[in-house]
Design an enzyme around this catalytic site. Structure first.
Site, PDB file in Angstrom:
ATOM      1  N   ASP A  66       3.205  -4.261   8.083  1.00  0.00           N
ATOM      2  CA  ASP A  66       1.969  -3.487   8.004  1.00  0.00           C
ATOM      3  C   ASP A  66       0.803  -4.443   8.213  1.00  0.00           C
ATOM      4  OD1 ASP A  66      -0.321  -2.209   7.212  1.00  0.00           O
ATOM      5  OD2 ASP A  66       0.420  -1.596   5.237  1.00  0.00           O
ATOM      6  N   HIS A  70       0.866  -1.183   0.000  1.00  0.00           N
ATOM      7  CA  HIS A  70       0.000   0.000   0.000  1.00  0.00           C
ATOM      8  C   HIS A  70       0.908   1.241   0.000  1.00  0.00           C
ATOM      9  CE1 HIS A  70      -2.757   2.978   1.805  1.00  0.00           C
ATOM     10  NE2 HIS A  70      -3.752   2.171   1.506  1.00  0.00           N
ATOM     11  N   CYS A  81      -4.691   2.422  -3.641  1.00  0.00           N
ATOM     12  CA  CYS A  81      -3.440   2.969  -3.105  1.00  0.00           C
ATOM     13  C   CYS A  81      -2.277   2.008  -3.315  1.00  0.00           C
ATOM     14  CB  CYS A  81      -3.563   3.308  -1.624  1.00  0.00           C
ATOM     15  SG  CYS A  81      -4.694   4.640  -1.316  1.00  0.00           S
ATOM     16  N   GLN A  83      -4.494  -5.016   7.310  1.00  0.00           N
ATOM     17  CA  GLN A  83      -5.547  -5.936   6.853  1.00  0.00           C
ATOM     18  C   GLN A  83      -5.534  -7.245   7.625  1.00  0.00           C
ATOM     19  OE1 GLN A  83      -7.909  -5.239   4.753  1.00  0.00           O
ATOM     20  NE2 GLN A  83      -7.153  -3.334   3.857  1.00  0.00           N
ATOM     21  N   LYS A 133     -10.143  -0.122  10.751  1.00  0.00           N
ATOM     22  CA  LYS A 133     -10.443  -1.338   9.991  1.00  0.00           C
ATOM     23  C   LYS A 133     -10.753  -2.498  10.935  1.00  0.00           C
ATOM     24  CE  LYS A 133      -7.166  -0.104   6.325  1.00  0.00           C
ATOM     25  NZ  LYS A 133      -7.856   0.383   5.134  1.00  0.00           N
TER      26      LYS A 133
HETATM   27  C1  LIG Z   1      -2.402  -2.770   3.759  1.00  0.00           C
HETATM   28  C2  LIG Z   1      -2.755  -1.372   4.156  1.00  0.00           C
HETATM   29  N1  LIG Z   1      -1.805  -0.566   4.650  1.00  0.00           N
HETATM   30  C3  LIG Z   1      -2.078   0.688   5.034  1.00  0.00           C
HETATM   31  C4  LIG Z   1      -3.337   1.218   4.931  1.00  0.00           C
HETATM   32  C5  LIG Z   1      -3.567   2.628   5.365  1.00  0.00           C
HETATM   33  O1  LIG Z   1      -4.392   2.710   6.478  1.00  0.00           O
HETATM   34  P1  LIG Z   1      -4.662   4.124   7.151  1.00  0.00           P
HETATM   35  O2  LIG Z   1      -5.225   4.972   6.049  1.00  0.00           O
HETATM   36  O3  LIG Z   1      -5.645   3.854   8.227  1.00  0.00           O
HETATM   37  O4  LIG Z   1      -3.369   4.651   7.646  1.00  0.00           O
HETATM   38  C6  LIG Z   1      -4.360   0.406   4.417  1.00  0.00           C
HETATM   39  C7  LIG Z   1      -5.743   0.907   4.283  1.00  0.00           C
HETATM   40  O5  LIG Z   1      -6.130   1.614   3.420  1.00  0.00           O
HETATM   41  C8  LIG Z   1      -4.055  -0.900   4.015  1.00  0.00           C
HETATM   42  O6  LIG Z   1      -4.993  -1.695   3.500  1.00  0.00           O
END
Ligand SMILES: Cc1ncc(COP(=O)(O)O)c(C=O)c1O
Lengths: 412, 126
Positions: A203, A125, A369, A206, A229
């Site tokens: 990270d 991401h 993203c 998910q 999430k």
């Molecule tokens: C794998 C992953 N990393 C990072 C993020 C970013 O999350 P946040 O926008 O809550 O920082 C997301 C969600 O969009 C994600 O799915």
């Protein structure tokens, strides 16, 4: 015939948003990968905190302030315990994006320099890509990518080859890919990374909402996730880090609450985790997240994982009935988190999402993203359906019906 | 009948007019929709201050492709000065379907590329 799916945790009634109607229709929400819906218990806990226990933390002697302190610290203990972490090394941030930035700035600026490399993967991401790209550019270091194979998986041999080059300082990767759904072999990866003398950052955005996560077993040096999430509120994320590392790191943001003492020209930092929590923290959000993890624990994370896996298997099976539909990522539900990205021949993903919406089904379309990954997959965008604890087989059926009807609209 | 996916919209999507590249060309524009990664480029050939010929290329949803296709017919022969005066309403009216706030970007992607090519103004619509 698709397999019969009994899996329903039967908890929809706990989530008040499902009482809403859209043009007379029920909400069919298959976008939990973007953000989850919230149980009444979380909504109530936040409201109750603001109604009855609101005061700033860490500075009051009066009873109300002590209640606020207890609520905030109590939330941290619950959140830490939920993933097998310790409160001192569990830092509240705004979201996982900030958690990753914290490490990229505080650890990265001090430890990555010319001749060094940061290794990430093609499935990241932007939140776990851009901070490393910026760091490497600033420090004249190299940013390298582990490839994703045609099944949507990483290769441990490729990881070993990269580590053998001897210049990798840190490897950052997703526990579960938000596009492919792939569950990466975190423990196997962190063991190799540690053996090579590098650090690991995972990270878990998910993963934490969907499966049991045990930080000790995973062995990552840093592990971040995001509250919204995981049935929690927006505005709160979590970073777990190894104590020796956090102790040695300079703060990311500076200001109030994170200092031990301040002179006109010098300052000493507060102890962990407060050193990394400058300013008034998201107190009510922490309380909400504490209740969210209580809720998930009460369901049982093994049950949650079983539920999501069988719904994903059902989704893969049923989506396979739609002509021209191509799923990206691992073909087996065992290898995936609860999401499926796909394309439909002859219909752009935006139109796929629009057509799903006509059947009352909420799915997401776009690059999620993850633009570098989209380029690897050779697509501009995909549609993505993702499940949560409240979904059941009927939700998947509604999606498939909407897609079939959509193909007719497009004359396919 | 479908409000958004009218027959003529889908017809333009499946068989877009003036799709492709134009070589040589005098002007070109390229725009991305950052939300979805869609990409739309235009090539324009100019004669006597008018658009003599034009082609668009790239990939996008039914709304962005149909907009580009429908607009291409109107743009051919148009005075370059007039192209700079075209606004969002022109495009939406020409498209002839109700466009939601999220899909507006799709509908305007082509005009943004064309205006950029002709006027050099890439900030539109701000
Ligand atoms: C794998 C992953 N990393 C990072 C993020 C970013 O999350 P946040 O926008 O809550 O920082 C997301 C969600 O969009 C994600 O799915």
């Amino acid at each position: 015939m698709p397999p019969v799916v009994e899996s329903s945790l039967a908890v929809k009634a706990d989530f008040p948003i499902f009482a809403r109607r859209f043009g007379g229709r029920e909400l069919i929400y298959l976008d939990s990968g973007a953000t989850s819906q919230k149980p009444q218990a979380v909504i109530d806990a936040q409201a109750e905190h603001l109604r009855s226990h609101n005061a700033n933390v860490h500075r009051g002697v009066y009873a109300l302030a002590q209640e606020a302190d207890a609520a905030y610290d109590g939330a941290r203990r619950k959140v830490a315990a939920f993933v097998g972490g310790r409160p001192q090394t569990t830092i509240f941030t705004k979201n996982v994006t900030e958690a990753i930035n914290l490490v990229a700035y505080s650890w990265g600026r001090a430890n990555v320099g010319p001749g060094d490399a940061v290794l990430i993967t093609q499935m990241e991401h932007h939140a776990n890509l851009v901070p490393w790209q910026v760091l490497c550019r600033e420090r004249s270091a190299e940013l390298r990518y582990l490839e994703v194979d045609e099944r949507g998986e990483l290769s441990l041999e490729a990881l070993e080859r990269e580590l053998a080059r001897g210049d990798v300082k840190l490897v950052a990767f997703a526990h579960v890919s938000n596009v492919l759904g792939t569950i990466n072999p975190v423990a196997e990866m962190t063991a190799r990374i540690r053996a090579a003398g590098a650090l690991s950052l995972v990270d878990g955005a998910q993963a934490v909402p969907q499966m049991p996560v045990d930080l000790q077993a995973l062995g990552a040096d840093f592990y971040g996730w995001t509250g919204h999430k995981a049935l929690g509120p927006t505005g709160i994320g979590v970073l777990h880090g190894r104590e020796e590392l956090l102790e040695r790191m300079e703060p990311f943001l500076t200001g109030g609450d994170m200092i031990a003492s301040v002179d006109l020209q010098s300052v000493s930092w507060n102890e962990l985790p407060y050193k990394f929590e400058a300013g008034t923290p998201p107190i009510a959000e922490a309380v909400g997240l504490g209740v969210a993890v209580d809720y998930l624990s009460a369901l049982g994370m093994e049950q949650v994982r079983t539920h999501e896996r069988s719904l994903t298997a059902y989704m893969l099976e049923r989506l396979g009935e739609v002509p021209g539909l191509r799923v990206v990522g691992p073909p087996e539900a065992e290898r995936r988190g609860g999401l499926v990205s796909f394309t439909v021949e002859g219909i752009h993903p935006h139109d796929v999402a629009e057509l799903a919406n006509r059947g009352g089904v909420c799915i997401r379309a776009g690059h999620h993203c993850a633009q570098p990954l989209m380029r690897c997959l050779g697509v501009g965008a995909t549609a993505r359906a993702s499940v949560g604890v409240y979904n059941d087989a009927a939700d998947i059926d509604a999606l498939v019906d909407a897609l079939q009807a959509g193909r007719e609209v497009f004359g396919l | 009948m479908d409000d958004l996916y009218r027959d003529y919209i889908l017809e333009h999507y499946k068989r877009p007019h003036n799709f492709g590249e134009l070589d040589p060309h005098d002007l070109e524009g390229l725009e991305h929709n950052p939300l979805c990664g869609d990409e739309l480029g235009v090539h324009i050939r100019v004669k006597d201050g008018r658009i003599e010929d034009l082609r668009f290329h790239g990939h996008g949803c039914a709304i962005s492709q149909a907009s580009a296709s429908i607009a291409s017919e109107e743009l051919k022969g148009m005075d370059l000065d007039d192209v700079g005066k075209l606004d969002a309403d022109w495009m939406i009216e020409l498209l002839g379907i109700p466009v939601s706030a999220t899909r507006r970007k799709c509908a305007l992607l082509n005009l943004k590329a064309v205006r950029g090519a002709v006027t050099g103004d890439n900030a539109w619509p701000s």
